[in-house]
Scaffold this motif. Structure first.
Motif, PDB file in Angstrom:
ATOM      1  N   THR A 338      17.699   5.205  -3.326  1.00  9.03           N
ATOM      2  CA  THR A 338      16.474   5.718  -2.867  1.00  9.03           C
ATOM      3  C   THR A 338      15.433   4.963  -2.278  1.00  9.03           C
ATOM      4  OG1 THR A 338      17.272   7.247  -4.401  1.00  9.03           O
ATOM      5  CG2 THR A 338      15.119   7.791  -3.412  1.00  9.03           C
ATOM      6  N   PHE A 339      15.194   3.607  -3.059  1.00 10.58           N
ATOM      7  CA  PHE A 339      13.858   3.006  -2.753  1.00 10.58           C
ATOM      8  C   PHE A 339      14.364   1.845  -2.055  1.00 10.58           C
ATOM      9  CE2 PHE A 339      12.926   5.508  -6.767  1.00 10.58           C
ATOM     10  CZ  PHE A 339      11.721   5.699  -6.296  1.00 10.58           C
ATOM     11  N   ILE A 340      15.292   1.902  -1.106  1.00  7.95           N
ATOM     12  CA  ILE A 340      15.778   0.586  -0.613  1.00  7.95           C
ATOM     13  C   ILE A 340      14.728   0.218   0.319  1.00  7.95           C
ATOM     14  CG2 ILE A 340      17.113   1.721   1.094  1.00  7.95           C
ATOM     15  CD1 ILE A 340      19.044  -0.812   0.902  1.00  7.95           C
ATOM     16  N   HIS A 341      13.972   1.133   1.050  1.00 10.30           N
ATOM     17  CA  HIS A 341      12.760   0.774   2.047  1.00 10.30           C
ATOM     18  C   HIS A 341      12.038  -0.097   1.403  1.00 10.30           C
ATOM     19  CE1 HIS A 341      13.921   2.852   5.455  1.00 10.30           C
ATOM     20  NE2 HIS A 341      14.338   3.948   4.870  1.00 10.30           N
ATOM     21  N   VAL A 342      11.595   0.453  -0.018  1.00  9.60           N
ATOM     22  CA  VAL A 342      10.454  -0.055  -0.674  1.00  9.60           C
ATOM     23  C   VAL A 342      10.793  -1.586  -1.306  1.00  9.60           C
ATOM     24  CG1 VAL A 342       8.486   0.376  -2.311  1.00  9.60           C
ATOM     25  CG2 VAL A 342      10.012   2.324  -1.326  1.00  9.60           C
ATOM     26  N   PHE A 343      12.168  -1.448  -1.695  1.00  8.65           N
ATOM     27  CA  PHE A 343      12.699  -2.726  -2.207  1.00  8.65           C
ATOM     28  C   PHE A 343      12.340  -4.003  -1.353  1.00  8.65           C
ATOM     29  CE2 PHE A 343      16.824  -1.139  -4.602  1.00  8.65           C
ATOM     30  CZ  PHE A 343      16.283  -1.267  -5.693  1.00  8.65           C
ATOM     31  N   LEU A 344      12.662  -3.898  -0.166  1.00 13.49           N
ATOM     32  CA  LEU A 344      12.675  -5.077   0.729  1.00 13.49           C
ATOM     33  C   LEU A 344      11.450  -5.993   0.615  1.00 13.49           C
ATOM     34  CD1 LEU A 344      13.824  -3.377   3.772  1.00 13.49           C
ATOM     35  CD2 LEU A 344      15.331  -4.758   2.238  1.00 13.49           C
ATOM     36  N   ASP A 345      10.316  -5.500   0.092  1.00 11.42           N
ATOM     37  CA  ASP A 345       9.208  -6.441   0.010  1.00 11.42           C
ATOM     38  C   ASP A 345       9.163  -7.078  -1.187  1.00 11.42           C
ATOM     39  OD1 ASP A 345       8.578  -6.128   2.605  1.00 11.42           O
ATOM     40  OD2 ASP A 345       7.320  -4.341   2.381  1.00 11.42           O
TER      41      ASP A 345
ATOM     42  N   HIS B  80       4.140   0.365  -1.904  1.00 10.47           N
ATOM     43  CA  HIS B  80       4.699   1.001  -0.822  1.00 10.47           C
ATOM     44  C   HIS B  80       3.454   1.625   0.057  1.00 10.47           C
ATOM     45  CE1 HIS B  80       7.580   1.933   2.305  1.00 10.47           C
ATOM     46  NE2 HIS B  80       7.765   3.017   2.086  1.00 10.47           N
ATOM     47  N   ARG B  81       2.652   2.279  -0.644  1.00 11.33           N
ATOM     48  CA  ARG B  81       1.553   2.828  -0.133  1.00 11.33           C
ATOM     49  C   ARG B  81       0.246   2.378  -0.078  1.00 11.33           C
ATOM     50  NH1 ARG B  81       2.119   9.215  -0.863  1.00 11.33           N
ATOM     51  NH2 ARG B  81       4.345   9.530  -0.490  1.00 11.33           N
ATOM     52  N   ARG B  82      -0.048   1.144  -0.497  1.00 12.67           N
ATOM     53  CA  ARG B  82      -0.987   0.392  -0.795  1.00 12.67           C
ATOM     54  C   ARG B  82      -2.022   1.170  -1.430  1.00 12.67           C
ATOM     55  NH1 ARG B  82       0.430  -3.804   2.097  1.00 12.67           N
ATOM     56  NH2 ARG B  82       1.670  -3.568   3.698  1.00 12.67           N
ATOM     57  N   PHE B  83      -1.781   1.701  -2.766  1.00  9.45           N
ATOM     58  CA  PHE B  83      -2.654   2.217  -3.399  1.00  9.45           C
ATOM     59  C   PHE B  83      -3.345   0.940  -4.200  1.00  9.45           C
ATOM     60  CE2 PHE B  83      -0.741   6.683  -4.276  1.00  9.45           C
ATOM     61  CZ  PHE B  83      -1.305   7.040  -3.027  1.00  9.45           C
ATOM     62  N   ARG B  84      -4.575   0.688  -4.169  1.00  4.76           N
ATOM     63  CA  ARG B  84      -5.147  -0.306  -4.906  1.00  4.76           C
ATOM     64  C   ARG B  84      -5.731   0.155  -6.207  1.00  4.76           C
ATOM     65  NH1 ARG B  84      -6.295  -2.609   0.134  1.00  4.76           N
ATOM     66  NH2 ARG B  84      -4.425  -3.971   0.860  1.00  4.76           N
ATOM     67  N   PHE B  85      -6.018   1.561  -6.399  1.00  6.64           N
ATOM     68  CA  PHE B  85      -7.099   1.769  -7.497  1.00  6.64           C
ATOM     69  C   PHE B  85      -6.366   1.731  -8.852  1.00  6.64           C
ATOM     70  CE2 PHE B  85      -4.987   5.579  -6.079  1.00  6.64           C
ATOM     71  CZ  PHE B  85      -4.774   6.268  -7.134  1.00  6.64           C
ATOM     72  N   LEU B  86      -4.969   1.305  -8.894  1.00  4.47           N
ATOM     73  CA  LEU B  86      -4.474   1.425 -10.232  1.00  4.47           C
ATOM     74  C   LEU B  86      -3.574   0.178 -10.122  1.00  4.47           C
ATOM     75  CD1 LEU B  86      -4.621   2.741 -12.947  1.00  4.47           C
ATOM     76  CD2 LEU B  86      -2.731   4.171 -12.280  1.00  4.47           C
ATOM     77  N   HIS B  87      -3.629  -0.548 -11.206  1.00  2.00           N
ATOM     78  CA  HIS B  87      -2.774  -1.808 -11.040  1.00  2.00           C
ATOM     79  C   HIS B  87      -1.570  -1.422 -12.013  1.00  2.00           C
ATOM     80  CE1 HIS B  87      -1.336  -5.786 -12.168  1.00  2.00           C
ATOM     81  NE2 HIS B  87      -1.327  -5.914 -11.114  1.00  2.00           N
ATOM     82  N   ILE B 257      -5.429  -7.846  -6.923  1.00  2.00           N
ATOM     83  CA  ILE B 257      -6.116  -7.615  -5.736  1.00  2.00           C
ATOM     84  C   ILE B 257      -6.625  -8.344  -4.890  1.00  2.00           C
ATOM     85  CG2 ILE B 257      -7.888  -5.959  -5.029  1.00  2.00           C
ATOM     86  CD1 ILE B 257      -7.314  -4.378  -7.716  1.00  2.00           C
ATOM     87  N   PHE B 258      -7.502  -9.619  -5.653  1.00  2.00           N
ATOM     88  CA  PHE B 258      -7.891 -10.631  -4.560  1.00  2.00           C
ATOM     89  C   PHE B 258      -6.969 -11.470  -3.880  1.00  2.00           C
ATOM     90  CE2 PHE B 258     -11.711 -12.256  -7.150  1.00  2.00           C
ATOM     91  CZ  PHE B 258     -12.228 -11.267  -7.377  1.00  2.00           C
ATOM     92  N   ASN B 259      -5.347 -11.434  -4.431  1.00  2.00           N
ATOM     93  CA  ASN B 259      -4.555 -12.065  -3.736  1.00  2.00           C
ATOM     94  C   ASN B 259      -4.267 -11.149  -2.468  1.00  2.00           C
ATOM     95  OD1 ASN B 259      -2.961 -14.458  -3.642  1.00  2.00           O
ATOM     96  ND2 ASN B 259      -1.264 -13.197  -4.636  1.00  2.00           N
ATOM     97  N   GLU B 260      -3.882  -9.915  -2.864  1.00  2.53           N
ATOM     98  CA  GLU B 260      -3.636  -8.972  -1.600  1.00  2.53           C
ATOM     99  C   GLU B 260      -4.483  -9.017  -0.431  1.00  2.53           C
ATOM    100  OE1 GLU B 260      -2.242  -4.537  -1.713  1.00  2.53           O
ATOM    101  OE2 GLU B 260      -2.062  -5.614  -3.486  1.00  2.53           O
TER     102      GLU B 260
END
Lengths: 685, 685
Positions: A338-345, B80-87, B257-260
């Protein structure tokens, strides 16, 4: 040359120095702790005592870590100089023995008077005990029952007892990675080619061996009773239990040499497959034997109901563990699918997930009352088959390396602990008659497993298991980690203590003598070495008839399974395999579309089916894919699952090409084959 | 687009499903175990009880594994969705909270009547207890002291107690990999450039913060006594202890987050360096405060001798741990240096050795009475500096990945346990006044650390720490794993229980609020993001004066050290660096020849000095090497160690080029620089 020698000598010197230093460090640490312990006796502060205990624990663990470090350094030298007569596990045992001798005889153990024996007239032994010492409450946890005779020793040998691990550590921490790695690295191609024989040896053979050894030992025990050599009870169930635990073979030493010398792959597959599966059989068998409890007071008479119950338990636990392992393997495959897309990174997450899912298999099985080790084995096999395909190449490397490392550390830890425990274990019972009897029984039990079964199997096989292979399998029946873990698990009674001591000796003997003599035995039996798995392959391919016969031997066993797996499971669980739309009948079109990942369509052109360690060459991929498409084209959109023409050839090809050597200890890399099969043209989806 | 959305939705659904399934599985497991436990109450067989206990343990551990698995899956979605508000750590806490609530309120806990309280009139509490239950001996081990009020609760809350880990697990199993990884991944270039400031914040700042918080809390406690809000003793030493434990910052959330976002590297280095080192300071400081024991009955008065003793202990433990860590790091470097030839073929052994040596550092320190965590930190730094250079590239990857994985798992485990323990811990003392006081004190303590020190440091620095950087450092003072581990270690007294509960809340608040608000804070403070470390570099290089000033700031601190390290230690301990024959005065010729590895001569042409994660480009290598050869040629066979012309430039270059971004969570890869420095020709050796 002279310079090289002197460099080697310098290294050896460094090593010896390190050995001395680390031994003395560990001894010093022990001594300091002891002295501090003596000083402590006056203080009654609990916290300080706990701190002291923690310090001592650290020192104990340090001894093992240093042992492992030494082992690794020595292995390096050995590997570097290509010494083959002593495997790393044998070496770990020797170092363990040395440290055991030092701990036992070299260190004066002061009498620790702070142990207190309380007498209570209660009839239960709670897991948690609250003790009220003059107004203060202390909490104690149950460690186990000890015999009355032992009770007085407890105070004397605090030090030796400290260095003794909880036996459950072996089962719950050290065995799982070993077994998982074994399952994960099962060579699929050769394994499937010889699956019938492997299953026969592992299941039937282990049971035969268990009962033969059990009978012989019972005879031996009866004889011992006659000549008054027995100081305690020893029932028939104990004999059977002994038979079960020493039936688990662990030819890791032999296989390492096989791998290095490139011995015949079929022999390798037979030995490896058998040893992996018979561990599982032995552990379930032994727990079933323990569970054999006839009603009434005398729990050692024969009773049909109890036997049936035991047998049912065997089946239940085995199949339960099997199902659980496979189920979690499939869940992991689904998640990674299911998560293979996300996996890659995020390879770190992928590896972590893989690791956690494998571990949770073990815990789930244990929590449900099944056998974690067996579940982990089948989980490993399933993961290698499905999940592995969904991992990114980096994660494939990472997970493999991680489990390899865990396996390596756990194995060497167990073997060095074995060496240590020969001297530090408090309740050894060495009975010469029993030991001789056990050696004979183990030998005969192995013989009763290998020779009759090989004879029967050869009736069905066209690619016979030759007599020199049989002798080699007989010889390679080493006992190792699993046998040890099973025997140390319970050493409460006299019978179990005698078993444990004897088992230790059997392990030492087989690992040192049989393991060390592998090279000699190979040349003595005229088993050819230096066989490249792929050469062997292409050779048997050119010898058409022999090849076909091998195929015949195994295909009937799992043709249905293979078709189902290849046409339905692989497309659902992995991104390899043909799209479901091609394999399902047309009526299931929408369902097939829903279940097939978009990638399967996208990837259609470059279908992956790499169950091996190596990424297959493009040619192989298109070849495997070619079959499917042909049938797709021919049959109008779907392959009939049972069509023997296409799938059997497909299967045959996968057996031949679809899989590659799995390199066990990272010393050899087998290249993809190079015979020229015509490439099928790729159709448009 | 719509298809992508639906795919994402399907994934979310799968995730939710998995969440439900795994939660229900864990609950089922608990329930089953409970039921079985109820059935068991009638039987009195010890073995079965032990088995039951094991099963329950498996189930407990399984809960955590499933929690971790869930966390990982959710992180994937977030990343995957680049949420940054919660680590991920914040997320792990939330899942932990949910499970904690379920365990606490969702599950009926049957009263386990099998606990027995024994009363003995003995004055000691031995570590091992033998209990004679009607003729059978059972062995019990001491778990700890519990208060009388608690004693009656023990029976009630068996289930919740089961799920509570031994606090020492955090210190001895989970913290070491986290701390080692931090030390191992310290960014050398930026770390050294700001070393003075980092040391000031870590040592002076932590002590200031500890005492400020201690004083404020003492004021608060006195006030609470006045208004009768305090139900137990709370001494000044307790306040100081609280100050010490909440002074350890853990800005892992912020740094991710700094790193990102690629925030300014100097700010990153300041925060990371400070947090790594102040963990070490805080752990030694807290143990010194605990050891503050004035003579006489009242152990809470002020006494100079006791204070001096505590201070001496601080110095002794810290320097002892430091020396031990560095020593084992150097031993590992020596071993890997000696065996480098053999290394090349057996990466598994190499990784295993590396792992074992790091672990043995921890154990050795603990066994000697030092602080294992501190030793491991400095061992990690040393290993990264020397041993890393001796590893083969594959092993460098392997070790890095291994420690990364261990760090990741341990960290998330700790944070999810934190969430869980908020509800399952039995002795919470939530005192609103104390909590408010603590929040204020923590805020003021951090301010008293950052602002005055920054002012003082700015007097000496030409590259000022700007006020927005100071605000950011203030804001990024999160509390995490170390604070938690220190506070859970001892929860025996009323004061400690109140501290633990308050600490939990502080961790939650800082991780969720401060961690979640990092992005907002960055933009609010106008701190530029998207700064490439190397761009930044080349920019400051072009702005010659600023560059030089940065150099001046740090160089005086460790010029001597750098020269010594580069000219003597590196050649002896690694295969990089110039050959000793070039750096030692000519009179030491034979000795230099003996100590220099043949490889150093062989490698002369392609000298490696890659302290970074990335393999340096050839240009960089020859550049670094160029310096040395020039001076070698100019000064006739050896470089004078103190020659400021060559070494200072060399140092400057190493600060600029010799090191690269270390990618912490594997999301960004910084490429080697691309500014055009003339390549020096390689001389023949």
């Amino acid at each position: 040359m002279a310079r090289k020698c002197s460099a080697a000598w310098r290294k050896t010197k460094t090593l010896l120095l390190l050995l001395l230093v680390s031994l003395s460090v560990s001894i010093c640490v022990c001594k300091t702790s002891e002295e501090q312990m003596e000083n402590m006796e006056n203080t009654i502060v609990t916290e300080k005592k706990a701190e002291e205990s923690h310090r001592q624990d650290s020192a104990d663990l340090l001894i093992f870590i240093l042992l492992l470090t030494l082992t690794i350094l020595t292995i390096w030298l050995f590997k570097h100089r290509r010494f083959r007569f002593l495997h790393e596990t044998g070496l770990a045992m020797i170092y363990g023995l040395i440290v055991g001798v030092i701990l036992r005889y070299g260190i004066h153990v002061p009498r620790d008077v702070s142990n207190v024996t309380l007498s209570c007239q209660v009839n239960v032994s709670p897991a948690t005990l609250l003790v009220n010492f003059s107004g203060k409450f202390y909490e104690y946890t149950l460690k186990g029952e000890i015999s009355a005779s032992e009770a007085k020793d407890v105070a004397d040998n605090e030090m030796l007892r400290k260095v003794t691990f909880d036996p459950e550590v072996f089962f719950n921490i050290l065995l799982p990675p070993i077994i998982f790695h074994a399952g994960y690295s099962l060579k699929r191609r050769h394994f499937f080619r010889n699956m019938g024989s492997i299953l026969a040896y592992a299941f039937l053979g282990t049971v035969i061996s268990c009962f033969v050894i059990g009978m012989l030992m019972y005879g031996c025990v009866v004889l011992m009773k006659q000549v008054s050599q027995l100081d305690g009870d020893f029932f028939f169930t104990d004999c059977l239990f002994f038979g079960a635990i020493v039936s688990a073979t662990d030819p890791v030493t032999v296989l390492a040499i096989f791998n290095e010398l490139q011995v015949d792959v079929d022999l390798y597959a037979l030995l490896f497959g058998e040893s992996v599966l018979n561990d599982a059989v032995a552990v379930v068998l032994s727990s079933s034997i323990v569970a054999y409890q006839p009603a009434g007071d005398n729990s050692h008479t024969f009773e049909v109901m109890a036997l049936l119950k035991s047998f049912g338990m065997f089946l239940g636990v085995f199949s339960g563990s099997f199902a659980l392992g496979v189920a979690t393997g499939i869940v992991t495959a689904l998640i990674s699918f299911t998560f293979i897309h996300v996996f890659l990174d995020f390879q770190l997450l992928e590896t972590a997930l893989f690791f956690l899912m494998s571990w949770s298999t073990f815990l789930l099985a244990e929590a449900c009352g099944f056998t974690g080790v067996v579940a982990v084995l089948f989980c490993g096999i399933t993961q290698a088959h499905y999940t592995y395909n969904n991992l990114s190449p980096e994660s494939q490397d990472r997970t493999k390396q991680l489990f390899e490392l865990l396996d390596f550390l756990a194995e060497n830890f167990i073997f060095s602990y074995m060496g240590l425990t020969l001297f530090t274990f408090q309740n050894h019972v060495f009975n010469p008659m029993f030991i001789v009897g056990a050696f004979v029984a183990v030998f005969l039990g192995r013989a009763a497993n290998i020779y009759p079964l090989s004879f029967l199997l050869n009736l069905g096989r066209r690619n016979k298991i030759r007599s020199n292979f049989q002798h080699m399998m007989m010889f390679a029946g080493l006992r190792g980690a699993m046998t040890f873990a099973l025997s140390i698990r319970d050493t409460a009674t006299y019978a179990r203590q005698m078993m444990f001591s004897t088992t230790l000796l059997i392990v030492f003997f087989t690992v040192w003598i049989c393991g060390g003599g592998t090279t000699q035995m190979l040349s003595c039996q005229h088993i050819r070495v230096g066989v490249d798995a792929d050469q062997d392959n292409s050779m048997s391919f050119s010898e058409g008839s022999e090849r076909r016969s091998t195929k015949q031997e195994s295909v009937w066993l799992f043709r249905i399974w293979y078709n189902f797996d290849h046409n339905y499971l692989k497309p659902i669980l992995t991104h390899s395999g043909p799209p479901l739309t091609a394999t399902l009948p047309p009526c299931c079109g929408p369902l097939a579309h829903f279940l097939t990942s978009p990638q399967a369509f996208e990837n259609e052109g470059e279908l992956k089916d790499d169950d091996s360690d190596l990424i297959l060459s493009d040619r192989d991929l298109s070849l495997t894919y070619g079959d499917v498409t042909i049938s797709t084209d021919a049959l109008g959109g779907h392959t009939t699952a049972g069509a023997p023409g296409s799938t059997s050839e497909d299967l045959d090809r996968e057996l031949t090409y679809g899989d590659h050597e799995l390199v066990m200890r990272g010393t050899r890399l087998v290249l993809p084959m190079d015979d020229s099969e015509p490439t099928f043209s790729r159709p448009s989806p």
